[in-house]
Motif scaffolding. Structure first.
Motif, PDB file in Angstrom:
ATOM      1  N   SER A  67      -7.507  -2.579  -0.787  1.00 19.11           N
ATOM      2  CA  SER A  67      -7.572  -2.770  -2.240  1.00 19.11           C
ATOM      3  C   SER A  67      -8.256  -1.593  -2.930  1.00 19.11           C
ATOM      4  O   SER A  67      -9.196  -0.994  -2.405  1.00 19.11           O
ATOM      5  CB  SER A  67      -8.292  -4.078  -2.575  1.00 19.11           C
ATOM      6  OG  SER A  67      -9.611  -4.064  -2.077  1.00 19.11           O
ATOM      7  N   ARG A  68      -7.744  -1.284  -4.132  1.00 17.52           N
ATOM      8  CA  ARG A  68      -8.271  -0.171  -4.923  1.00 17.52           C
ATOM      9  C   ARG A  68      -8.288  -0.578  -6.398  1.00 17.52           C
ATOM     10  O   ARG A  68      -7.444  -0.159  -7.190  1.00 17.52           O
ATOM     11  CB  ARG A  68      -7.413   1.086  -4.738  1.00 17.52           C
ATOM     12  CG  ARG A  68      -7.327   1.586  -3.307  1.00 17.52           C
ATOM     13  CD  ARG A  68      -6.720   2.983  -3.217  1.00 17.52           C
ATOM     14  NE  ARG A  68      -5.392   3.059  -3.775  1.00 17.52           N
ATOM     15  CZ  ARG A  68      -4.276   2.712  -3.123  1.00 17.52           C
ATOM     16  NH1 ARG A  68      -4.361   2.238  -1.887  1.00 17.52           N
ATOM     17  NH2 ARG A  68      -3.094   2.823  -3.697  1.00 17.52           N
ATOM     18  N   ASN A 115       0.836  -1.199   0.000  1.00 15.81           N
ATOM     19  CA  ASN A 115       0.000   0.000   0.000  1.00 15.81           C
ATOM     20  C   ASN A 115       0.874   1.255   0.000  1.00 15.81           C
ATOM     21  O   ASN A 115       0.597   2.226  -0.715  1.00 15.81           O
ATOM     22  CB  ASN A 115      -0.914  -0.009   1.223  1.00 15.81           C
ATOM     23  CG  ASN A 115      -1.857   1.180   1.263  1.00 15.81           C
ATOM     24  OD1 ASN A 115      -2.474   1.528   0.260  1.00 15.81           O
ATOM     25  ND2 ASN A 115      -1.970   1.804   2.421  1.00 15.81           N
ATOM     26  N   THR A 126      -5.409  -0.816  -9.273  1.00 19.18           N
ATOM     27  CA  THR A 126      -4.234  -0.137  -8.721  1.00 19.18           C
ATOM     28  C   THR A 126      -3.581  -0.952  -7.623  1.00 19.18           C
ATOM     29  O   THR A 126      -2.347  -1.029  -7.530  1.00 19.18           O
ATOM     30  CB  THR A 126      -4.629   1.244  -8.163  1.00 19.18           C
ATOM     31  OG1 THR A 126      -5.200   2.017  -9.215  1.00 19.18           O
ATOM     32  CG2 THR A 126      -3.430   1.975  -7.589  1.00 19.18           C
TER      33      THR A 126
END
Length: 317
Positions: free
Chosen positions: A147-148, A118, A151
């Motif tokens: 989480s994104r 991250n 990405t």
């Protein structure tokens, strides 16, 4: 009382790093160890606060300044910053530096709860980053909190059997994780398979003498990986570990905020300092902990003779 998985895992880590990898003894222990290790990291995931990173870290004032230039306010994140510096180093020394990751696919094998990856995703926001770990609850926690989309995402899997297609990764990062892999050669071959030609492996870990000798032999057996650097960063690691020991350190200040009795606090501090490389930095446990260890009430966490902490980089050819 010590949980059986804790004893199994610490005993197995010792055996893995002192035995010859690939021998029948090492292979026999692999499945048992992986199960115990996964359970421990799942437990850690349930106890960890958001933003907490689990590795020894490094300390270098130059790294701090460079990170601050890219991420203003980095020193105010609410951590001691040592783990973040280690993750930064993993990309900083790649052949093209952090630019190696711009718009590229980055995989961290052994991501734990995902906080390190991250952090890297903030350093290189254009990269597509994936974290893999053996522990399902750790991955579930990372997925739920970090989480994104494309990405930053997380998947559960085994470092020795990567669930990724051939030539699908541009940069593979492995930080303070491979010393727990029963078959180091299998992991490195999987890394070579998953990397695209011209991609890079950034490998950071602590070694016993036996494990380092095995690593150097194994690397000669994998022609797809060309090792371009091998740096001993032990002094920078010890500098970070020692800064976690004093009464006014971030680690101890965080523990002091938790409600527990004196003995529990002493054991918690011992456990965290040891997990964060205390023995490597000449930490000596207090007399009360030594007594409990002799009685078998504290796991033998400080018995592994680690000799060097290294950052090694290979390019896929």
């Amino acid at each position: 009382m010590i949980q059986p998985d804790v004893v199994t895992a610490f005993t197995a880590v010792r055996d893995i790093n002192l035995d010859e990898p690939g021998t029948p003894q090492a292979e026999t222990k692999a499945a048992t160890f992986k199960s115990a290790s996964s359970s421990i990291y799942d437990l850690a995931a349930s106890m960890s606060a958001k933003g907490q990173l689990w590795n020894w870290g490094v300390h270098d004032s130059e790294f701090v300044a460079e990170i601050e230039a890219r991420l203003p306010g980095f020193t105010e994140y609410g951590t001691d910053g040592f783990s973040e510096q280690l993750y930064y180093l993993a990309l900083r020394d790649l052949p093209k530096g952090l630019e190696s990751c711009d718009g590229r696919t980055v995989l961290e094998v052994g991501c734990g709860m995902g906080e390190g990856l991250n952090f890297l995703s903030r350093l290189v926001p254009t990269a597509r980053m994936t974290g893999l770990d053996l522990a399902p609850k750790a991955i579930a926690s990372a997925t739920a909190t970090l989480s994104r989309g494309d990405t930053l995402r997380f998947v559960q899997g085994d470092a020795e059997e990567l669930p990724f297609e051939d030539s699908s990764v541009d940069v593979l990062v492995n930080i303070e994780s491979s010393h727990t892999y029963p078959n180091l050669g299998r992991f490195l071959r999987e890394a070579a398979r998953a990397l695209r030609r011209g991609g890079a492996l950034s490998h950071i870990d602590v070694f016993t003498r036996q494990r380092l000798e095995a690593m150097r032999r194994i690397t000669t057996e994998i022609p797809e990986l060309k090792w371009v650097s091998d740096h001993d960063i032990s002094d920078q690691v010890r500098a970070a570990v020692r800064r976690r020991m004093p009464p006014d350190s971030h680690l101890r200040s965080t523990l002091n905020k938790q409600r527990m009795n004196r003995l529990a606090r002493t054991l918690a501090l011992h456990s965290q300092i040891t997990v964060f490389g205390g023995t490597f930095a000449d930490y000596q446990p207090p007399a009360s902990v030594k007594m409990l260890s002799r009685l078998g009430l504290v796991p033998p966490m400080d018995s592994l003779p680690m000799e060097t902490y290294r950052h090694q980089i290979a390019v896929r050819v």
